[in-house]
Design a protein around this motif. Structure first.
Motif, PDB file in Angstrom:
ATOM      1  N   TRP A  25       0.803  -1.214   0.000  1.00 36.69           N
ATOM      2  CA  TRP A  25       0.000   0.000   0.000  1.00 36.69           C
ATOM      3  C   TRP A  25       0.844   1.276   0.000  1.00 36.69           C
ATOM      4  N   TYR A  26       1.776   1.383   0.927  1.00 30.70           N
ATOM      5  CA  TYR A  26       2.513   2.646   1.070  1.00 30.70           C
ATOM      6  C   TYR A  26       3.445   2.905  -0.105  1.00 30.70           C
ATOM      7  N   ARG A  61       1.966   4.047  -3.412  1.00 32.71           N
ATOM      8  CA  ARG A  61       1.470   5.427  -3.327  1.00 32.71           C
ATOM      9  C   ARG A  61       2.614   6.415  -3.469  1.00 32.71           C
ATOM     10  N   GLN A  62       3.748   6.108  -2.865  1.00 34.39           N
ATOM     11  CA  GLN A  62       4.875   7.030  -2.878  1.00 34.39           C
ATOM     12  C   GLN A  62       5.585   7.051  -4.235  1.00 34.39           C
ATOM     13  N   GLY A  78       4.289   5.738  -7.166  1.00 33.51           N
ATOM     14  CA  GLY A  78       3.388   5.855  -8.311  1.00 33.51           C
ATOM     15  C   GLY A  78       3.329   4.614  -9.187  1.00 33.51           C
ATOM     16  N   VAL A 138      -2.216   4.178   4.703  1.00 27.42           N
ATOM     17  CA  VAL A 138      -2.539   4.341   3.279  1.00 27.42           C
ATOM     18  C   VAL A 138      -3.723   3.460   2.912  1.00 27.42           C
ATOM     19  N   ARG A 139      -3.759   2.243   3.426  1.00 29.11           N
ATOM     20  CA  ARG A 139      -4.889   1.352   3.144  1.00 29.11           C
ATOM     21  C   ARG A 139      -6.197   1.936   3.661  1.00 29.11           C
ATOM     22  N   ASN A 185      -6.998   4.947   3.807  1.00 29.19           N
ATOM     23  CA  ASN A 185      -7.405   5.976   2.848  1.00 29.19           C
ATOM     24  C   ASN A 185      -7.940   5.358   1.558  1.00 29.19           C
ATOM     25  N   VAL A 186      -7.160   4.469   0.955  1.00 29.93           N
ATOM     26  CA  VAL A 186      -7.500   3.949  -0.376  1.00 29.93           C
ATOM     27  C   VAL A 186      -8.681   2.991  -0.321  1.00 29.93           C
ATOM     28  N   LEU A 196      -3.833   9.965   6.694  1.00 30.53           N
ATOM     29  CA  LEU A 196      -2.668  10.352   5.899  1.00 30.53           C
ATOM     30  C   LEU A 196      -1.847  11.453   6.568  1.00 30.53           C
TER      31      LEU A 196
END
Length: 501
Positions: A319-320, A323-324, A326, A453-454, A456-457, A465
């Motif tokens: 997850w993290y 996100r960082q 891309g 992050v999870r 959030n997503v 976040l």
């Protein structure tokens, strides 16, 4: 789903039913209140709004003339009265769709615009005169399940001689558990934990779901077992006052609402010092390695094994990191990461083991200024406890996920813990502990970065976040330990630049 009929013997019973419905409400619910004049629609609506507001004296006037009355509460409520509208088209002007996007709605006289109301609306028909009435609820199955759970909680309270108590929502955590403040007609408030048994979920590895691999509690039995063990050992865990293990209801002592932060929401050094002293005392005790009795069952505290640690750190790559960076993590990249963690976990095999409470940080530590000694520190949220490296909970406190513990205070707490352990045992392995501390702090931070992050997503909870920069600074500090230099190099190659501030 077939309608449910509920007999309400007096006005107080109507108010309690409104509380039960209020605790089942969520965003998007549209409650249509039907019944003749004087059947109690406004009485019910007012009681529900006051329950959501947690204010028995809240002015909640009938919207007969204003047509809509809005309340910005923990769950926004729009109260509509359609008796005086000339056309169903006026609903657009009243903003019902917008109200349901952000909160819930109560609609009196829904017959005036039935074709324009949501298909999944909940109908509560009130019939009767005077103080007694009958409520008939017709709703989609999903809402009825929520309402039945709320009514089951009321029945549980009735068995505990608290059927007349007021029920109020309490802020929960990131789990599926919910909490209520129970206000008896006499005596101090109590806490209701509502934790239905959770399904295991789909197998993800070796035929096991995530919850079993990570040793997450799937019912209330671990909470009861650990609470009673902690209390027997002299720590201020809540007393269990009533329980329904099958349904997942617990009535527990309310330890209070003060936390270990100061008035500005920063770590209070005095309170954090007591919290670290409490951990030192806990880690001097032999952990419970035999089954703890709960009713006619036994709870065996699981080991914080390598499989659990690895499945947790994988949350960072799942997850993290995407996100960082891309882009997804490649399989070779992921495997190298896990191999590095495997080597670090091997280094933990000789570290001291104790009861790991797992979430020992500010949201779960309650300051009780009227008490003394370790009784000043209430401890909650330990149902996922395991037996593992003592350093984990020390890292959890010194690298608090919800509030920044400044480096100077963190070092002071760590030194204070080591001093207390050495004073009690001259053979305490300080170097080994500090290495385990760095490893477990990094392991915990990797897990939490992935979880936030999870949340959030996957779960639509972006508020977590805001904690990412803090956790990034924490893990950067841990990676500075020589034992973690290979892992620090992996982060650098992954293009993730972490700094301690």
């Amino acid at each position: 789903m077939a309608p449910t009929t509920i007999e309400l013997t007096d006005l107080a019973a109507t108010g309690r039913f409104a509380e039960d419905v209020a605790l089942a409400l969520k965003v998007g619910d549209c409650l249509c209140l039907s019944g003749d004049l004087g059947a109690g629609k406004s009485t019910f609506a007012r009681a529900l709004i006051r329950a959501v507001a947690d204010d028995p004296d809240l002015e909640a006037p009938s919207p007969t003339f204003t047509l809509v009355q809005s309340y910005q509460l923990r769950l926004s409520i729009a109260h509509l009265d359609l008796y005086r509208i000339g056309s169903a088209d006026e609903l657009d002007e009243l903003g019902l769709d917008d109200a349901l996007t952000d909160g819930a709605a109560l609609v009196e006289w829904p017959e005036k615009a039935r074709d324009r109301l949501p298909r999944n609306c909940v109908t509560i028909r009130l019939d009767g005169v005077g103080d007694s009435r009958t409520a008939t609820v017709t709703a989609p199955e999903e809402f009825m399940s929520r309402l039945e759970r709320s009514r089951a909680a009321r029945r549980f309270l009735k068995k505990a001689n608290l059927g007349l108590a007021a029920r109020r929502y309490l802020q929960g955590d990131a789990s599926t558990r919910t909490y209520e403040s129970i206000r008896p007609t006499q005596g101090a408030p109590l806490i209701l934990m509502n934790a239905p048994r959770q399904p295991d979920g789909p197998p993800i590895r070796d035929g096991l779901p995530y919850s079993q691999i990570a040793h997450l509690a799937e019912d209330v039995i671990p909470f009861v077992a650990i609470a009673r063990w902690l209390r027997a050992e002299g720590f201020a865990a809540p007393e269990i006052l009533a329980e329904d293990l099958d349904q997942g209801f617990l009535l527990i002592e309310d330890l209070g609402s003060s936390d270990i932060l100061d008035d500005q929401g920063r770590p209070d050094p005095e309170r954090y010092r007591l919290a670290i002293d409490c951990l030192a005392r806990l880690h001097m005790k032999a952990p419970p390695v035999v089954g703890l009795p709960v009713g006619d069952q036994q709870h065996l505290v699981p080991a914080y094994d390598s499989r659990a640690m690895l499945i947790e750190v994988e949350l960072l790559t799942a997850w993290y990191l995407p996100r960082q960076s891309g882009e997804p993590v490649t399989e070779p990249q992921r495997q190298q990461y896990l191999d590095l963690w495997g080597d670090l976990i091997v280094r933990l095999e000789k570290s001291e083991k104790s009861l790991v409470l797992r979430d020992y940080h500010s949201p779960n530590l309650i300051w009780r200024d009227d008490r003394s000694g370790f009784d000043r520190l209430g401890i909650i949220d330990f149902q996922d406890a395991m037996i593992g490296p003592s350093a984990y909970d020390v890292a959890s406190l010194c690298q608090d996920a919800r509030v920044t513990v400044e480096p100077d205070l963190a070092e002071e707490l760590l030194d204070r813990y080591v001093a207390a352990r050495r004073a009690a045992n001259q053979d305490f392995d300080e170097a080994g502990f500090r290495e385990a501390y760095a490893i477990m702090a990094a392991q915990r931070a990797a897990k939490i970065l992935g979880i936030f992050v999870r949340l959030n997503v996957r779960d639509g909870k972006p508020g977590y976040l805001r904690h990412l920069p803090r956790m990034e600074a924490y893990i950067a500090k841990s990676l500075a330990h020589p034992a973690l230099h290979p892992l620090r190099s992996w982060f650098a190659k992954a293009g993730i630049g972490l700094t301690e501030s």
